[in-house]
Design a protein around this motif. Structure first.
Motif, PDB file in Angstrom:
ATOM      1  N   ALA A  81       9.417  -9.507  18.953  1.00  0.00           N
ATOM      2  CA  ALA A  81      10.120  -9.240  17.698  1.00  0.00           C
ATOM      3  C   ALA A  81      10.754  -7.860  17.767  1.00  0.00           C
ATOM      4  O   ALA A  81      10.237  -6.953  18.432  1.00  0.00           O
ATOM      5  N   ALA A  82      11.884  -7.720  17.075  1.00  0.00           N
ATOM      6  CA  ALA A  82      12.518  -6.419  16.897  1.00  0.00           C
ATOM      7  C   ALA A  82      12.374  -6.037  15.431  1.00  0.00           C
ATOM      8  O   ALA A  82      12.651  -6.853  14.549  1.00  0.00           O
ATOM      9  N   LEU A  83      11.928  -4.822  15.176  1.00  0.00           N
ATOM     10  CA  LEU A  83      11.789  -4.330  13.803  1.00  0.00           C
ATOM     11  C   LEU A  83      12.947  -3.391  13.516  1.00  0.00           C
ATOM     12  O   LEU A  83      13.201  -2.463  14.283  1.00  0.00           O
ATOM     13  N   ARG A  84      13.610  -3.615  12.386  1.00  0.00           N
ATOM     14  CA  ARG A  84      14.818  -2.861  12.109  1.00  0.00           C
ATOM     15  C   ARG A  84      14.731  -2.182  10.741  1.00  0.00           C
ATOM     16  O   ARG A  84      14.137  -2.711   9.802  1.00  0.00           O
ATOM     17  N   GLY A  85      15.330  -0.998  10.682  1.00  0.00           N
ATOM     18  CA  GLY A  85      15.461  -0.295   9.414  1.00  0.00           C
ATOM     19  C   GLY A  85      14.143  -0.021   8.719  1.00  0.00           C
ATOM     20  O   GLY A  85      13.207   0.553   9.288  1.00  0.00           O
ATOM     21  N   GLN A  86      14.060  -0.454   7.462  1.00  0.00           N
ATOM     22  CA  GLN A  86      12.881  -0.183   6.640  1.00  0.00           C
ATOM     23  C   GLN A  86      11.620  -0.840   7.208  1.00  0.00           C
ATOM     24  O   GLN A  86      10.512  -0.324   7.041  1.00  0.00           O
ATOM     25  N   MET A  87      11.781  -1.964   7.905  1.00  0.00           N
ATOM     26  CA  MET A  87      10.627  -2.633   8.519  1.00  0.00           C
ATOM     27  C   MET A  87      10.069  -1.778   9.654  1.00  0.00           C
ATOM     28  O   MET A  87       8.845  -1.629   9.792  1.00  0.00           O
ATOM     29  N   ALA A  88      10.950  -1.208  10.457  1.00  0.00           N
ATOM     30  CA  ALA A  88      10.511  -0.319  11.535  1.00  0.00           C
ATOM     31  C   ALA A  88       9.823   0.913  10.957  1.00  0.00           C
ATOM     32  O   ALA A  88       8.827   1.398  11.506  1.00  0.00           O
ATOM     33  N   ARG A  89      10.350   1.406   9.827  1.00  0.00           N
ATOM     34  CA  ARG A  89       9.758   2.583   9.190  1.00  0.00           C
ATOM     35  C   ARG A  89       8.343   2.270   8.684  1.00  0.00           C
ATOM     36  O   ARG A  89       7.417   3.081   8.838  1.00  0.00           O
ATOM     37  N   LEU A  90       8.156   1.103   8.096  1.00  0.00           N
ATOM     38  CA  LEU A  90       6.837   0.713   7.604  1.00  0.00           C
ATOM     39  C   LEU A  90       5.853   0.559   8.763  1.00  0.00           C
ATOM     40  O   LEU A  90       4.698   0.981   8.677  1.00  0.00           O
ATOM     41  N   HIS A  91       6.296  -0.044   9.852  1.00  0.00           N
ATOM     42  CA  HIS A  91       5.447  -0.205  11.029  1.00  0.00           C
ATOM     43  C   HIS A  91       5.023   1.159  11.577  1.00  0.00           C
ATOM     44  O   HIS A  91       3.846   1.388  11.892  1.00  0.00           O
ATOM     45  N   ARG A  92       5.980   2.079  11.675  1.00  0.00           N
ATOM     46  CA  ARG A  92       5.670   3.428  12.164  1.00  0.00           C
ATOM     47  C   ARG A  92       4.729   4.151  11.209  1.00  0.00           C
ATOM     48  O   ARG A  92       3.808   4.868  11.643  1.00  0.00           O
ATOM     49  N   ALA A  93       4.932   3.959   9.918  1.00  0.00           N
ATOM     50  CA  ALA A  93       4.068   4.597   8.922  1.00  0.00           C
ATOM     51  C   ALA A  93       2.627   4.118   9.074  1.00  0.00           C
ATOM     52  O   ALA A  93       1.678   4.913   9.011  1.00  0.00           O
ATOM     53  N   LEU A  94       2.459   2.825   9.257  1.00  0.00           N
ATOM     54  CA  LEU A  94       1.111   2.278   9.439  1.00  0.00           C
ATOM     55  C   LEU A  94       0.442   2.877  10.672  1.00  0.00           C
ATOM     56  O   LEU A  94      -0.721   3.295  10.624  1.00  0.00           O
ATOM     57  N   ALA A  95       1.185   2.934  11.763  1.00  0.00           N
ATOM     58  CA  ALA A  95       0.618   3.458  13.004  1.00  0.00           C
ATOM     59  C   ALA A  95       0.222   4.920  12.857  1.00  0.00           C
ATOM     60  O   ALA A  95      -0.885   5.328  13.269  1.00  0.00           O
ATOM     61  N   GLN A  96       1.090   5.719  12.278  1.00  0.00           N
ATOM     62  CA  GLN A  96       0.797   7.142  12.133  1.00  0.00           C
ATOM     63  C   GLN A  96      -0.341   7.383  11.146  1.00  0.00           C
ATOM     64  O   GLN A  96      -1.195   8.255  11.355  1.00  0.00           O
ATOM     65  N   PHE A  97      -0.375   6.599  10.075  1.00  0.00           N
ATOM     66  CA  PHE A  97      -1.466   6.710   9.106  1.00  0.00           C
ATOM     67  C   PHE A  97      -2.808   6.425   9.785  1.00  0.00           C
ATOM     68  O   PHE A  97      -3.787   7.162   9.618  1.00  0.00           O
ATOM     69  N   MET A  98      -2.870   5.348  10.569  1.00  0.00           N
ATOM     70  CA  MET A  98      -4.120   4.999  11.252  1.00  0.00           C
ATOM     71  C   MET A  98      -4.530   6.080  12.245  1.00  0.00           C
ATOM     72  O   MET A  98      -5.696   6.494  12.295  1.00  0.00           O
ATOM     73  N   LEU A  99      -3.573   6.538  13.046  1.00  0.00           N
ATOM     74  CA  LEU A  99      -3.880   7.542  14.060  1.00  0.00           C
ATOM     75  C   LEU A  99      -4.345   8.842  13.414  1.00  0.00           C
ATOM     76  O   LEU A  99      -5.322   9.464  13.864  1.00  0.00           O
ATOM     77  N   ASP A 100      -3.678   9.276  12.352  1.00  0.00           N
ATOM     78  CA  ASP A 100      -4.083  10.494  11.654  1.00  0.00           C
ATOM     79  C   ASP A 100      -5.477  10.359  11.064  1.00  0.00           C
ATOM     80  O   ASP A 100      -6.286  11.292  11.113  1.00  0.00           O
ATOM     81  N   ARG A 101      -5.770   9.193  10.523  1.00  0.00           N
ATOM     82  CA  ARG A 101      -7.081   8.984   9.907  1.00  0.00           C
ATOM     83  C   ARG A 101      -8.200   9.005  10.962  1.00  0.00           C
ATOM     84  O   ARG A 101      -9.231   9.634  10.767  1.00  0.00           O
ATOM     85  N   GLN A 102      -7.963   8.337  12.084  1.00  0.00           N
ATOM     86  CA  GLN A 102      -9.013   8.268  13.106  1.00  0.00           C
ATOM     87  C   GLN A 102      -9.204   9.609  13.814  1.00  0.00           C
ATOM     88  O   GLN A 102     -10.334   9.995  14.129  1.00  0.00           O
TER      89      GLN A 102
END
Length: 425
Positions: A164-185
């Motif tokens: 799958a390719a994530l574009r625009g706001q979807m890519a931003r949400l995916h990146r936000a989830l990843a960074q949120f998880m990494l920062d929390r852990q």
């Protein structure tokens, strides 16, 4: 990897544990090969010692002008010299056979792991959160996601199915989830952030148990390296062939990486949508600790994964996997399953496993307890904290609105640059 001494001393217990995994008894074959291997080593040691002894005796016989004895000793040394290569070759062969036999056997389950053939025998430990009541029929993310930037067709044209390719706001949400998880852990939960290699050698995958049995589930490069199926491989192998200082334990590591899986064993499963992809991102958790601390570390790691789901307000349940559903290297595993409204069921989003000393033996990763002369094998644990793509699916489905938009969870607000809702164009 299994401790051959344990099998020698407890063959019935070893076979009983294998039976809980659905395997036939193996101790008789293992011990027969082990006995032959040990006999060969003994014969080699005795032969080498006798050759050295006879070689010295030749000189003594020559000095005493006892030529008959000297010639007899020379013949004995020559015979031993001729015999030794065959013994050495058989010793290597039996040793390799024994190693291969032990390497193909999964870890033994912990005593409190329920017995069962498949996921139907898994035991629910508890639930958190209440599934949302929708005033409309909730849709599958694969149906409404494309209008928000989840591009399956474009990715398929580039790479084929299960991309799958994530574009625009979807890519931003995916990146936000990843960074949120990494920062929390790495912040709240104290895991050291690592940016590890994505390409590894055979030894690394052998160490964590993916090789040799599961090669078909992996992608291999033309130069013989492998794309990691999970950062567990890279993180855990950072202590391979080491004696870790006891005072540095426990070691807790986390990484956000792409993961690559051929999904050879999942043909026909989750072919639609973003749940089962050949390439996906995951925040991985790994802990390396003393044996007496691994159960507490297992609890701690699972709580770290659960905390992400709770912060995102995603309903989930915690499952204790049975012997038939547990991974090859695990002795005990909890799965966290998130609620997906479109399927009206819980789906796995994290597996958190205690591997005991199984992986450490394969990696030869040890530590020396204070005050002791001998080293001991470490215990290793791993878990997802979380799988980013599946978390994206869970957010899309649980936060979907009737007009096709998706509300962004409050926990992700600092990462979204002011975007509070994904909207159709």
């Amino acid at each position: 990897m299994h401790d051959i001494r344990f099998i020698r001393e407890n063959p019935a217990a070893f076979d009983a544990a294998l039976a809980r995994r659905g395997l036939e008894p193996l101790s008789v074959g293992i011990l027969a090969l082990d006995e032959r291997n040990r006999a060969l080593k003994t014969e080699l040691q005795h032969g080498q010692a006798r050759r050295n002894e006879a070689s010295k005796a030749i000189g003594q016989a020559m000095a005493a002008r006892d030529m008959e004895k000297a010639e007899s000793l020379k013949a004995e040394v020559a015979a031993l010299k001729d015999r030794m290569p065959a013994l050495e070759a058989e010793d290597r062969e039996t040793g390799e056979q024994l190693l291969a036999m032990l390497a193909a056997i999964p870890n033994l389950p912990a005593d409190d792991v329920p017995q069962g053939a498949d996921e139907a025998a898994n035991v629910e430990i508890g639930r958190w959160g209440e599934p949302r009541s929708f005033p409309f029929a909730p849709q599958d993310h694969a149906d409404f996601g494309p209008a928000l930037g989840l591009d399956f067709e474009g990715a398929a044209a580039l790479s084929g199915a299960r991309f799958a390719a994530l574009r625009g706001q979807m890519a931003r949400l995916h990146r936000a989830l990843a960074q949120f998880m990494l920062d929390r852990q790495s912040g709240e939960n104290g895991y050291e952030e690592v940016n590890p290699p994505l390409l590894v050698r055979d030894d690394a995958l052998f160490g964590t148990g993916q090789l040799p049995k599961f090669a078909e589930d992996l992608f291999r490069t033309t130069d013989g390296r492998w794309l990691i199926p999970t950062a567990e491989v890279s993180l855990t192998n950072l202590v391979r062939e080491q004696i870790v200082a006891a005072e540095s334990l426990p070691i807790r590591l986390t990484a956000l990486t792409p993961c690559f899986r051929s999904e050879a064993g999942s043909a026909g499963r989750d072919t639609r949508g973003f749940i089962r992809q050949h390439q996906f991102e995951k925040v991985e958790l790994v802990a390396i600790c003393k044996p007496e601390d691994s159960e507490a570390e297992h609890e701690r790691m699972c709580a770290a994964a659960e905390g992400v789901l709770q912060a995102l307000n995603l309903p989930y349940r915690k499952m204790l996997l049975c012997t038939g559903d547990m991974g090859f290297s695990a002795r005990k595993t909890w799965d966290l399953e998130v609620w997906l409204p479109s399927q009206q069921t819980y789906r796995e989003i994290s597996s958190v496993s205690n591997c005991g000393d199984f992986q450490a033996r394969r990696m030869n990763a040890r530590y020396k307890p204070e005050g002791e002369k001998q080293t001991r094998f470490l215990h290793t644990l791993n878990g997802s904290g979380l799988a980013v793509g599946r978390a994206l699916v869970a957010v899309l489905e649980n936060y979907q609105q009737e007009d096709g938009s998706v509300v962004v969870p409050e926990a992700l607000a600092p990462y979204m640059g002011g975007i509070t809702r994904l909207r159709t164009n």
